[in-house]
Design a protein around this motif. Structure first.
Motif, PDB file in Angstrom:
ATOM      1  N   TYR A 222       0.846  -1.188   0.000  1.00  0.00           N
ATOM      2  CA  TYR A 222       0.000   0.000   0.000  1.00  0.00           C
ATOM      3  C   TYR A 222       0.883   1.239   0.000  1.00  0.00           C
ATOM      4  O   TYR A 222       2.091   1.165   0.271  1.00  0.00           O
ATOM      5  CB  TYR A 222      -0.936   0.010   1.214  1.00  0.00           C
ATOM      6  CG  TYR A 222      -0.228  -0.153   2.546  1.00  0.00           C
ATOM      7  CD1 TYR A 222       0.174   0.952   3.291  1.00  0.00           C
ATOM      8  CD2 TYR A 222       0.055  -1.425   3.051  1.00  0.00           C
ATOM      9  CE1 TYR A 222       0.831   0.808   4.504  1.00  0.00           C
ATOM     10  CE2 TYR A 222       0.716  -1.585   4.264  1.00  0.00           C
ATOM     11  CZ  TYR A 222       1.107  -0.466   4.991  1.00  0.00           C
ATOM     12  OH  TYR A 222       1.763  -0.615   6.184  1.00  0.00           O
ATOM     13  N   VAL A 223       0.283   2.364  -0.337  1.00  0.00           N
ATOM     14  CA  VAL A 223       1.010   3.635  -0.293  1.00  0.00           C
ATOM     15  C   VAL A 223       0.902   4.235   1.101  1.00  0.00           C
ATOM     16  O   VAL A 223       1.899   4.482   1.772  1.00  0.00           O
ATOM     17  CB  VAL A 223       0.474   4.613  -1.358  1.00  0.00           C
ATOM     18  CG1 VAL A 223       1.180   5.969  -1.242  1.00  0.00           C
ATOM     19  CG2 VAL A 223       0.688   4.040  -2.755  1.00  0.00           C
ATOM     20  N   PHE A 224      -0.337   4.482   1.551  1.00  0.00           N
ATOM     21  CA  PHE A 224      -0.598   4.934   2.915  1.00  0.00           C
ATOM     22  C   PHE A 224      -1.525   3.934   3.594  1.00  0.00           C
ATOM     23  O   PHE A 224      -2.442   3.395   2.957  1.00  0.00           O
ATOM     24  CB  PHE A 224      -1.268   6.312   2.932  1.00  0.00           C
ATOM     25  CG  PHE A 224      -0.409   7.437   2.434  1.00  0.00           C
ATOM     26  CD1 PHE A 224       0.817   7.714   3.023  1.00  0.00           C
ATOM     27  CD2 PHE A 224      -0.828   8.237   1.386  1.00  0.00           C
ATOM     28  CE1 PHE A 224       1.609   8.756   2.562  1.00  0.00           C
ATOM     29  CE2 PHE A 224      -0.052   9.284   0.921  1.00  0.00           C
ATOM     30  CZ  PHE A 224       1.178   9.542   1.512  1.00  0.00           C
ATOM     31  N   GLY A 225      -1.323   3.719   4.869  1.00  0.00           N
ATOM     32  CA  GLY A 225      -2.217   2.861   5.622  1.00  0.00           C
ATOM     33  C   GLY A 225      -3.476   3.611   6.038  1.00  0.00           C
ATOM     34  O   GLY A 225      -3.710   4.757   5.641  1.00  0.00           O
ATOM     35  N   GLU A 226      -4.281   2.955   6.833  1.00  0.00           N
ATOM     36  CA  GLU A 226      -5.504   3.558   7.353  1.00  0.00           C
ATOM     37  C   GLU A 226      -5.549   3.407   8.863  1.00  0.00           C
ATOM     38  O   GLU A 226      -5.046   2.433   9.419  1.00  0.00           O
ATOM     39  CB  GLU A 226      -6.746   2.898   6.741  1.00  0.00           C
ATOM     40  CG  GLU A 226      -6.974   3.227   5.282  1.00  0.00           C
ATOM     41  CD  GLU A 226      -8.320   2.729   4.784  1.00  0.00           C
ATOM     42  OE1 GLU A 226      -9.121   2.268   5.631  1.00  0.00           O
ATOM     43  OE2 GLU A 226      -8.564   2.793   3.576  1.00  0.00           O
ATOM     44  N   ARG A 227      -6.166   4.389   9.507  1.00  0.00           N
ATOM     45  CA  ARG A 227      -6.387   4.329  10.945  1.00  0.00           C
ATOM     46  C   ARG A 227      -7.723   4.986  11.243  1.00  0.00           C
ATOM     47  O   ARG A 227      -7.958   6.127  10.855  1.00  0.00           O
ATOM     48  CB  ARG A 227      -5.263   5.049  11.701  1.00  0.00           C
ATOM     49  CG  ARG A 227      -5.405   4.987  13.219  1.00  0.00           C
ATOM     50  CD  ARG A 227      -4.153   5.500  13.913  1.00  0.00           C
ATOM     51  NE  ARG A 227      -3.787   6.833  13.449  1.00  0.00           N
ATOM     52  CZ  ARG A 227      -2.645   7.436  13.756  1.00  0.00           C
ATOM     53  NH1 ARG A 227      -1.744   6.797  14.487  1.00  0.00           N
ATOM     54  NH2 ARG A 227      -2.391   8.650  13.310  1.00  0.00           N
ATOM     55  N   GLY A 229     -10.475   4.453   9.841  1.00  0.00           N
ATOM     56  CA  GLY A 229     -11.169   4.781   8.609  1.00  0.00           C
ATOM     57  C   GLY A 229     -10.603   5.962   7.851  1.00  0.00           C
ATOM     58  O   GLY A 229     -11.171   6.375   6.835  1.00  0.00           O
ATOM     59  N   GLN A 230      -9.482   6.518   8.312  1.00  0.00           N
ATOM     60  CA  GLN A 230      -8.872   7.671   7.665  1.00  0.00           C
ATOM     61  C   GLN A 230      -7.478   7.301   7.152  1.00  0.00           C
ATOM     62  O   GLN A 230      -6.826   6.392   7.663  1.00  0.00           O
ATOM     63  CB  GLN A 230      -8.751   8.838   8.657  1.00  0.00           C
ATOM     64  CG  GLN A 230     -10.073   9.293   9.246  1.00  0.00           C
ATOM     65  CD  GLN A 230     -11.001   9.900   8.210  1.00  0.00           C
ATOM     66  OE1 GLN A 230     -10.563  10.651   7.333  1.00  0.00           O
ATOM     67  NE2 GLN A 230     -12.282   9.581   8.304  1.00  0.00           N
ATOM     68  N   VAL A 231      -7.032   8.017   6.124  1.00  0.00           N
ATOM     69  CA  VAL A 231      -5.686   7.803   5.605  1.00  0.00           C
ATOM     70  C   VAL A 231      -4.666   8.145   6.682  1.00  0.00           C
ATOM     71  O   VAL A 231      -4.744   9.204   7.318  1.00  0.00           O
ATOM     72  CB  VAL A 231      -5.442   8.669   4.349  1.00  0.00           C
ATOM     73  CG1 VAL A 231      -3.983   8.592   3.915  1.00  0.00           C
ATOM     74  CG2 VAL A 231      -6.349   8.225   3.214  1.00  0.00           C
ATOM     75  N   ASP A 232      -3.725   7.250   6.896  1.00  0.00           N
ATOM     76  CA  ASP A 232      -2.671   7.457   7.889  1.00  0.00           C
ATOM     77  C   ASP A 232      -1.359   7.704   7.157  1.00  0.00           C
ATOM     78  O   ASP A 232      -0.683   6.771   6.725  1.00  0.00           O
ATOM     79  CB  ASP A 232      -2.562   6.230   8.795  1.00  0.00           C
ATOM     80  CG  ASP A 232      -1.515   6.397   9.897  1.00  0.00           C
ATOM     81  OD1 ASP A 232      -0.928   7.494   9.998  1.00  0.00           O
ATOM     82  OD2 ASP A 232      -1.289   5.426  10.642  1.00  0.00           O
ATOM     83  N   VAL A 233      -0.992   8.964   7.003  1.00  0.00           N
ATOM     84  CA  VAL A 233       0.195   9.303   6.213  1.00  0.00           C
ATOM     85  C   VAL A 233       1.481   8.927   6.932  1.00  0.00           C
ATOM     86  O   VAL A 233       2.559   8.934   6.317  1.00  0.00           O
ATOM     87  CB  VAL A 233       0.205  10.803   5.849  1.00  0.00           C
ATOM     88  CG1 VAL A 233      -1.000  11.155   4.996  1.00  0.00           C
ATOM     89  CG2 VAL A 233       0.263  11.678   7.095  1.00  0.00           C
ATOM     90  N   GLU A 234       1.392   8.613   8.216  1.00  0.00           N
ATOM     91  CA  GLU A 234       2.589   8.181   8.937  1.00  0.00           C
ATOM     92  C   GLU A 234       2.895   6.705   8.690  1.00  0.00           C
ATOM     93  O   GLU A 234       3.967   6.222   9.064  1.00  0.00           O
ATOM     94  CB  GLU A 234       2.409   8.436  10.435  1.00  0.00           C
ATOM     95  CG  GLU A 234       2.298   9.917  10.784  1.00  0.00           C
ATOM     96  CD  GLU A 234       2.160  10.147  12.274  1.00  0.00           C
ATOM     97  OE1 GLU A 234       2.104   9.141  13.023  1.00  0.00           O
ATOM     98  OE2 GLU A 234       2.105  11.316  12.689  1.00  0.00           O
ATOM     99  N   ASP A 235       1.945   6.007   8.084  1.00  0.00           N
ATOM    100  CA  ASP A 235       2.133   4.587   7.765  1.00  0.00           C
ATOM    101  C   ASP A 235       2.369   4.454   6.264  1.00  0.00           C
ATOM    102  O   ASP A 235       1.439   4.328   5.473  1.00  0.00           O
ATOM    103  CB  ASP A 235       0.900   3.791   8.199  1.00  0.00           C
ATOM    104  CG  ASP A 235       1.040   2.295   7.912  1.00  0.00           C
ATOM    105  OD1 ASP A 235       2.146   1.855   7.530  1.00  0.00           O
ATOM    106  OD2 ASP A 235       0.029   1.573   8.064  1.00  0.00           O
ATOM    107  N   VAL A 236       3.617   4.512   5.858  1.00  0.00           N
ATOM    108  CA  VAL A 236       4.000   4.377   4.452  1.00  0.00           C
ATOM    109  C   VAL A 236       4.274   2.903   4.174  1.00  0.00           C
ATOM    110  O   VAL A 236       5.070   2.274   4.871  1.00  0.00           O
ATOM    111  CB  VAL A 236       5.246   5.230   4.137  1.00  0.00           C
ATOM    112  CG1 VAL A 236       5.740   4.964   2.719  1.00  0.00           C
ATOM    113  CG2 VAL A 236       4.924   6.708   4.326  1.00  0.00           C
TER     114      VAL A 236
END
Length: 428
Positions: A222-227, A229-236
């Motif tokens: 994946y590019v960004f994870g989710e947390r 239900g929202q995009v988690d930009v800290e999870d690359v």
């Protein structure tokens, strides 16, 4: 899609979900990939300013739009001018110039009242405080909800989508008669294709970062994870276990000659008629050319991978409102009550090789090619709207190019790309 779809040139030109304009695809994404910024506002206009309907003695709304969209908006604009005694002035621009010009003019209060744009522009523009919220009310249910989701940030809608597009596979039935359900099937078939003289078993511009999520996700990356239900930009996730597996798979195809460096859409088209291409991964923007060239082709979804179906990114075009407009109420009324209707929504979709985001338009369209493109993108997910998306394009593109050119081990290339993304996000 498991059956061959033959589309005549006449039926293609008459379709309402997409038309034969092959230059529109991915225009929104290229502006995020580090392209040189455009000139001052208004520079790059393809046509002079245009007014819809008869001029009236009253205020005006200024709209920056791709010139291809302007004719489709004239009817709705003329009705608005008649009803509200407000002129609509269009300033046609090259599509990618709209974003760069607005980022320059908007912060000082300049720019248009409304602007045409792509979903991946929203995060940066909204972060800069340049966009006004949009309220669709009951009309929201008439849109593709993925497009609505993509244009929503922090539970607030910032754009009215009019068209969507994703990825698909153009399969040459003379080379590969049956659909490829998963990449393992392709891996098994590829040696036979090469032995039969197929030069491009898989034709893909693999260095194009927009195409990568559709493959990456099939391997569990994946590019960004989710947390929550929202995009988690800290999870690359480029260097996640699935991300490294996808990169290793691509490197193996390059090493075996099944994917060739330097492949572009134009390269694939140049040898397709000679049956030198098996699968061509691209998008709806190529369909007009396939039809015009008289190619025999089938539209399929991207094959699945070890983690399941690939989920390519869904790109959505839409209109946004300048937060600094002095005519916010008029701009909202025009956008949500006049453009968000079947007539203009259908007309705008017919000016693009993209599927309409307006569901009544889709339901009225019985064209087989539109249906095939829609089915191919059924698993697509909206492009992340976070401003941090800007970190992805160059970082991923560099890593993929290194793999294609055998400049770096696939794992090292993806780890380097992920590190560049994290550093850029941390510094932003």
């Amino acid at each position: 899609m498991t059956t061959r779809t033959r589309i005549s040139r006449r039926s293609w030109l008459g379709m309402t979900g997409a038309v034969a304009l092959g230059t529109a695809g991915l225009a929104g994404c290229s502006s995020s990939s580090g392209a040189a910024p455009a000139g001052p506002a208004g520079e790059g206009a393809e046509e002079p300013d245009q007014y819809a309907g008869e001029r009236v003695d009253g205020p005006e709304l200024v709209i920056w739009a791709d010139s291809a969209r302007v004719p489709a908006m004239v009817e709705a604009s003329a009705a608005f001018t008649r009803d509200y005694q407000v002129n609509i002035r269009y300033q046609p621009l090259a599509f990618n110039d709209i974003n760069a010009n607005f980022q320059k003019a908007g912060p000082s209060g300049g720019g248009p009242d409304l602007l045409d744009g792509n979903i991946d522009w929203m995060g940066t523009l909204n972060q800069a405080g340049l966009l006004a919220p949009v309220e669709l009310g009951a009309r929201a249910q008439d849109f593709d909800q993925r497009a609505i989701e993509g244009w929503t940030m922090d539970e607030t809608l910032f754009g009215v989508p009019y068209a969507v597009e994703s990825l698909c596979v153009y399969r040459n039935p003379a080379v590969i008669p049956e659909p490829i359900a998963n990449w393992a099937e392709f891996d098994a078939l590829a040696p036979e294709l090469v032995a039969a003289g197929v030069e491009y078993p898989l034709a893909i511009d693999a260095g194009n970062a927009y195409l990568w999520p559709g493959i990456l996700s099939a391997f569990g990356g994946y590019v960004f994870g989710e947390r929550d239900g929202q995009v988690d930009v800290e999870d690359v996730g480029l260097d996640s276990e699935g991300g490294l597996a996808a990169a290793a798979w691509l490197a193996g195809l390059v090493e075996s000659g099944y994917v060739r460096p330097g492949t572009t859409d134009d390269v694939a088209l140049s040898v397709y008629a000679e049956n030198k291409v098996g699968l061509h991964v691209s998008g709806p923007w190529m369909a007009p050319t396939y039809v015009e060239q008289g190619f025999d082709f089938v539209i399929d979804p991207l094959p699945a991978g070890p983690a399941g179906p690939g989920r390519p990114w869904l790109s959505a075009r839409g209109f946004m409102i300048n937060r600094n407009s002095e005519k916010l109420a008029l701009a909202r009324t025009f956008l949500t009550q006049y453009l968000a209707d079947t007539g203009p929504m259908t007309a705008m979709a017919t000016k693009l090789s993209m599927e309409s985001s307006w569901l009544p338009t889709r339901r009225a369209d019985d064209n087989e090619l539109v249906a095939a493109l829609s089915a191919a993108g059924a698993d697509a997910q909206p492009i992340p709207s976070a401003p941090e998306l800007a970190s992805y394009w160059e970082a991923a593109g560099g890593g993929l190019t290194a793999i294609l050119n055998s400049q770096q081990d696939s794992a090292a290339a993806m780890r380097n790309s992920a590190r560049r993304m994290r550093n850029a996000i941390e510094e932003s």
